[in-house]
Enzyme design. Structure first.
Site, short mmCIF file in Angstrom:
data_model
loop_
_atom_site.label_atom_id
_atom_site.label_comp_id
_atom_site.label_asym_id
_atom_site.label_seq_id
_atom_site.Cartn_x
_atom_site.Cartn_y
_atom_site.Cartn_z
N GLN A 22 39.48 35.74 16.22
CA GLN A 22 38.62 35.12 17.21
C GLN A 22 39.03 33.68 17.47
O GLN A 22 39.26 32.91 16.55
CB GLN A 22 37.15 35.17 16.74
CG GLN A 22 36.46 36.49 16.98
CD GLN A 22 36.84 37.57 15.99
OE1 GLN A 22 37.50 37.28 15.00
NE2 GLN A 22 36.42 38.79 16.26
N GLY A 23 39.11 33.31 18.75
CA GLY A 23 39.49 31.96 19.13
C GLY A 23 40.96 31.80 19.46
O GLY A 23 41.37 30.76 19.97
N ASP A 24 41.77 32.84 19.16
CA ASP A 24 43.21 32.74 19.38
C ASP A 24 43.67 33.35 20.70
O ASP A 24 44.85 33.24 21.06
CB ASP A 24 43.97 33.41 18.23
CG ASP A 24 43.83 32.67 16.91
OD1 ASP A 24 43.80 31.44 16.94
OD2 ASP A 24 43.74 33.33 15.87
N SER A 25 42.78 34.05 21.40
CA SER A 25 43.15 34.73 22.64
C SER A 25 43.97 33.84 23.57
O SER A 25 43.66 32.67 23.77
CB SER A 25 41.91 35.19 23.39
OG SER A 25 41.49 36.45 22.98
N ASP A 35 46.61 41.93 30.43
CA ASP A 35 45.66 40.88 30.07
C ASP A 35 46.30 39.49 30.13
O ASP A 35 46.63 38.89 29.11
CB ASP A 35 45.12 41.17 28.67
CG ASP A 35 43.99 40.25 28.25
OD1 ASP A 35 43.46 39.52 29.11
OD2 ASP A 35 43.64 40.24 27.05
N HIS A 73 41.06 37.88 29.86
CA HIS A 73 39.68 37.99 29.41
C HIS A 73 39.08 36.64 29.03
O HIS A 73 37.86 36.48 28.98
CB HIS A 73 39.55 39.00 28.27
CG HIS A 73 40.05 38.56 26.94
ND1 HIS A 73 41.28 38.96 26.44
CD2 HIS A 73 39.50 37.77 25.99
CE1 HIS A 73 41.44 38.44 25.23
NE2 HIS A 73 40.38 37.72 24.94
#
Length: 276
Positions: A230-233, A136, A83
């Site tokens: 958020q930001g760690d994906s 993913d 993603h």
């Protein structure tokens, strides 16, 4: 509400090459204590396999243009979340991102330490299902190879690192509070691998996604607290010194009863072999 982990939030050949570069690991002790919500600062020298994905064109120069995380699984191969390569995250189709880079060896994003390496090819998992979040992951091919010492071993199917109750750590430069406070330096949070049943009960199937044990790993703390955000994906989940997951999705950050969900690395290995 579904949590977007990022700030906003010719396939066979590349997947086959990546599979060859992704070594399965035998059991080994954790290399070092993990010193993200509820996390602590860590040295990139102790975890060189953690890298940042960057596009200054899309995300500006602050924090080196970081928008997702990744992990080095081969000298020229990085894994991240599928993603992270989507139009939803990038704001434009991937083909229009001209400055996609991997930043290695840089713990403080405000510095020029380490190396910024251009990405020469991106292949998203052909089995990725955005509606359920299954599969993913994407593979990035680097224009220049990294040292062998940057490569982390992957835990294969049945490895003890996946056992519920195992101590693990998740790494990244994302939100450290769940309120939009993004890290400038690399953080890691100590989490616990949870039983599949706990994540199936938390995510039985909704707009958030559906927890699928075959392709996902559940980790965090049932009471909440430590988690990816958020930001760690695309960043790594590591247990017993081996890669077991990639930050993928969840409901909120560090919420009680809503643990983090990670792409299961043994499933990544299976898919790579299938398309080899």
């Amino acid at each position: 509400m579904r949590r977007p982990i990022v700030r906003t939030l010719a396939r066979a050949a590349a997947l086959g090459a990546a599979a060859a570069a992704l070594p399965l690991a035998s059991p080994a002790p954790v290399a070092a204590d993990s010193v993200v919500v509820g996390g602590k600062l860590v040295r990139v020298a102790d975890s060189p396999w953690v890298v940042a994905l960057s596009s200054r064109d899309r995300f500006g120069g602050t924090r080196s243009g970081q928008f997702c995380g990744g992990v080095v699984v081969g000298r020229s191969t990085v894994l991240t979340a599928a993603h992270c390569m989507s139009k939803e995250v990038l704001g434009v189709p991937l083909r229009r991102v001209s400055d996609l880079k991997v930043i290695a060896g840089r713990e403080d994003l405000a510095t020029n330490a380490g190396n910024e390496i251009s990405v020469s090819n991106v292949k998203t998992n052909p089995e990725y299902d955005a509606s359920t979040n299954s599969g993913d992951f994407a593979t990035l091919t680097l224009a220049e190879p990294l040292p062998e010492s940057y490569v982390i071993r992957a835990a294969g199917a049945g490895d003890a690192a996946y056992k519920p109750g195992t101590s693990a750590a998740v790494y990244g430069w994302g939100d450290t509070t769940g309120r939009g406070n993004y890290a400038q330096s690399l953080h890691a949070a100590d989490v616990t691998v949870l039983a599949d049943k706990e994540c199936q009960e938390a995510y039985p199937g909704s707009a958030d996604g559906t927890y699928t044990p075959a392709s996902m790993v559940c980790a965090g703390e049932i009471q909440g607290g430590r988690d990816a955000c958020q930001g760690d994906s695309g960043g790594p989940l590591v247990a017993r010194g081996k890669l077991i997951g990639l930050v993928s999705w969840g409901d909120g950050c560090g919420r009680a009863g809503s643990p983090g969900v990670y792409t299961r690395i043994s499933e990544v290995v299976r898919v790579m072999k299938r398309y080899a």
